[in-house]
Design an enzyme around this catalytic site. Sequence first.
Site, mmCIF file in Angstrom:
data_model
loop_
_atom_site.group_PDB
_atom_site.id
_atom_site.type_symbol
_atom_site.label_atom_id
_atom_site.label_comp_id
_atom_site.label_asym_id
_atom_site.label_seq_id
_atom_site.Cartn_x
_atom_site.Cartn_y
_atom_site.Cartn_z
ATOM 1 N N TYR A 145 0.835 -1.211 0.000
ATOM 2 C CA TYR A 145 0.000 0.000 0.000
ATOM 3 C C TYR A 145 0.868 1.260 0.000
ATOM 4 O O TYR A 145 0.639 2.180 -0.786
ATOM 5 C CB TYR A 145 -0.912 -0.044 1.229
ATOM 6 C CG TYR A 145 -1.868 1.124 1.350
ATOM 7 C CD1 TYR A 145 -2.991 1.222 0.525
ATOM 8 C CD2 TYR A 145 -1.645 2.126 2.290
ATOM 9 C CE1 TYR A 145 -3.865 2.298 0.650
ATOM 10 C CE2 TYR A 145 -2.520 3.197 2.413
ATOM 11 C CZ TYR A 145 -3.624 3.274 1.595
ATOM 12 O OH TYR A 145 -4.492 4.346 1.707
ATOM 13 N N ALA A 162 3.935 1.592 -0.966
ATOM 14 C CA ALA A 162 4.655 1.697 -2.245
ATOM 15 C C ALA A 162 3.726 2.261 -3.317
ATOM 16 O O ALA A 162 4.121 3.134 -4.112
ATOM 17 C CB ALA A 162 5.181 0.329 -2.667
ATOM 18 N N SER A 163 2.473 1.790 -3.327
ATOM 19 C CA SER A 163 1.519 2.289 -4.333
ATOM 20 C C SER A 163 1.261 3.783 -4.135
ATOM 21 O O SER A 163 1.191 4.554 -5.088
ATOM 22 C CB SER A 163 0.196 1.505 -4.280
ATOM 23 O OG SER A 163 -0.559 1.835 -3.124
HETATM 24 P P1 NDP Z 1 -13.137 3.079 1.056
HETATM 25 O O1 NDP Z 1 -12.602 1.697 1.215
HETATM 26 O O2 NDP Z 1 -14.140 3.564 2.045
HETATM 27 O O3 NDP Z 1 -13.766 3.236 -0.425
HETATM 28 C C1 NDP Z 1 -12.989 2.881 -1.526
HETATM 29 C C2 NDP Z 1 -13.720 3.261 -2.796
HETATM 30 O O4 NDP Z 1 -12.898 2.884 -3.907
HETATM 31 C C3 NDP Z 1 -15.049 2.526 -2.951
HETATM 32 O O5 NDP Z 1 -15.988 3.383 -3.544
HETATM 33 C C4 NDP Z 1 -14.696 1.396 -3.902
HETATM 34 O O6 NDP Z 1 -15.767 0.935 -4.699
HETATM 35 C C5 NDP Z 1 -13.675 2.073 -4.793
HETATM 36 N N1 NDP Z 1 -12.841 1.103 -5.501
HETATM 37 C C6 NDP Z 1 -11.953 0.236 -4.961
HETATM 38 N N2 NDP Z 1 -11.392 -0.514 -5.921
HETATM 39 C C7 NDP Z 1 -11.931 -0.107 -7.099
HETATM 40 C C8 NDP Z 1 -11.767 -0.486 -8.445
HETATM 41 N N3 NDP Z 1 -10.920 -1.470 -8.813
HETATM 42 N N4 NDP Z 1 -12.483 0.130 -9.411
HETATM 43 C C9 NDP Z 1 -13.339 1.112 -9.059
HETATM 44 N N5 NDP Z 1 -13.569 1.542 -7.815
HETATM 45 C C10 NDP Z 1 -12.861 0.920 -6.830
HETATM 46 O O7 NDP Z 1 -11.861 4.045 0.998
HETATM 47 P P2 NDP Z 1 -11.598 5.472 1.700
HETATM 48 O O8 NDP Z 1 -12.729 6.365 1.429
HETATM 49 O O9 NDP Z 1 -11.152 5.249 3.083
HETATM 50 O O10 NDP Z 1 -10.291 5.960 0.896
HETATM 51 C C11 NDP Z 1 -10.392 6.719 -0.292
HETATM 52 C C12 NDP Z 1 -8.980 7.017 -0.786
HETATM 53 O O11 NDP Z 1 -8.231 7.697 0.217
HETATM 54 C C13 NDP Z 1 -8.194 5.753 -1.118
HETATM 55 O O12 NDP Z 1 -7.371 5.972 -2.236
HETATM 56 C C14 NDP Z 1 -7.338 5.553 0.128
HETATM 57 O O13 NDP Z 1 -6.175 4.817 -0.147
HETATM 58 C C15 NDP Z 1 -7.048 6.986 0.528
HETATM 59 N N6 NDP Z 1 -6.728 7.128 1.943
HETATM 60 C C16 NDP Z 1 -7.657 6.845 2.907
HETATM 61 C C17 NDP Z 1 -7.338 6.988 4.240
HETATM 62 C C18 NDP Z 1 -8.310 6.736 5.339
HETATM 63 O O14 NDP Z 1 -7.929 6.917 6.491
HETATM 64 N N7 NDP Z 1 -9.548 6.369 5.069
HETATM 65 C C19 NDP Z 1 -5.977 7.384 4.655
HETATM 66 C C20 NDP Z 1 -5.084 7.650 3.563
HETATM 67 C C21 NDP Z 1 -5.469 7.537 2.263
HETATM 68 P P3 NDP Z 1 -16.727 -0.297 -4.231
HETATM 69 O O15 NDP Z 1 -17.778 0.326 -3.350
HETATM 70 O O16 NDP Z 1 -17.226 -0.844 -5.522
HETATM 71 O O17 NDP Z 1 -15.848 -1.262 -3.476
#
Ligand code: NDP
Length: 254
Positions: free
Chosen positions: A162, A164-165
């Site tokens: 994660y 690294a990404s």
């Molecule tokens: P959630 O897990 O609550 O939601 C993730 C969202 O991404 C969902 O809508 C999911 O869709 C969608 N998703 C995942 N994989 C795919 C895919 N292959 N194609 C299309 N949609 C996809 O995440 P958060 O709201 O917590 O996080 C949002 C962003 O912020 C992320 O990039 C996360 O890494 C980053 N982040 C979050 C933190 C946190 O504390 N929450 C901290 C640091 C960064 P579906 O409903 O279909 O699964």
Amino acid sequence: MIIQYPDLKNKIILVTGATRGIGKTVAESLATQGAHLVFNYRAGKEDVADKFKKKLMEMGAEKATPLLFDITNTAEMKDALTSFSKEFGSISGLVNNAGVSKDQLILRLKEEDLDQIIDTNLKGTLLLTSILSRQFLKAENVSVVNLSSVVGLMGNTSQSAYSASKAGVLGFTKTYAKELASKGVRCNAICPGFIQTDMTEGLDDKAKEAYLSSIPLSRFGKTEEVANLVSFLLSQASSYITGEIIKVDGGLYI
Ligand code: NDP
């Protein structure tokens, strides 16, 4: 408190991963500002997308357009975005928010998990931005906002894939900002710390306690606190900011 930026009214903005968590709050706050919201959903989630579209319209969106694509499926993305631009014109705001995390120590790293994390968080972000770049050249005041993470800056035990990404997203942000600045396209990254969403709900109590004790503001963040920064970076209020990395972490990584 949602901060409003009048220039976001009627702006066509794609938010990925808007069905839950940070992306959902971002899309809702943009809806209240009268933007045309475009959001993706995955196969089997048609009902969720339909309900969310209605909600965004009720909240004040100029339009709300759900697109069926998974960000790990290039063909699906290209098809959906080509049809969209033919019907509605160029997207001028992109929030690369969709992401996944799967915590495991490096000694237990599974190749399929590594693939999923890199394909979603890094490759998906790059490919989607690349596909949209031709449209961006025809649009005005284009702004791309990438959701990275503080762990992309500081690393974190059990999050080698994660982090690294997310570090990769930061490198991409700076490169993209340099490549497209002369075309009027800006690109910035946000590094959230611990924000309360489904993603962080999955952590065990011990991990949550450990985070809390290392956050100077002594609390987890709210999705609105990230959404406000996304709006600022999308709007012309940040017109001289590009290639920047901004943390929203309550001081977790000072
Ligand atoms: P959630 O897990 O609550 O939601 C993730 C969202 O991404 C969902 O809508 C999911 O869709 C969608 N998703 C995942 N994989 C795919 C895919 N292959 N194609 C299309 N949609 C996809 O995440 P958060 O709201 O917590 O996080 C949002 C962003 O912020 C992320 O990039 C996360 O890494 C980053 N982040 C979050 C933190 C946190 O504390 N929450 C901290 C640091 C960064 P579906 O409903 O279909 O699964």
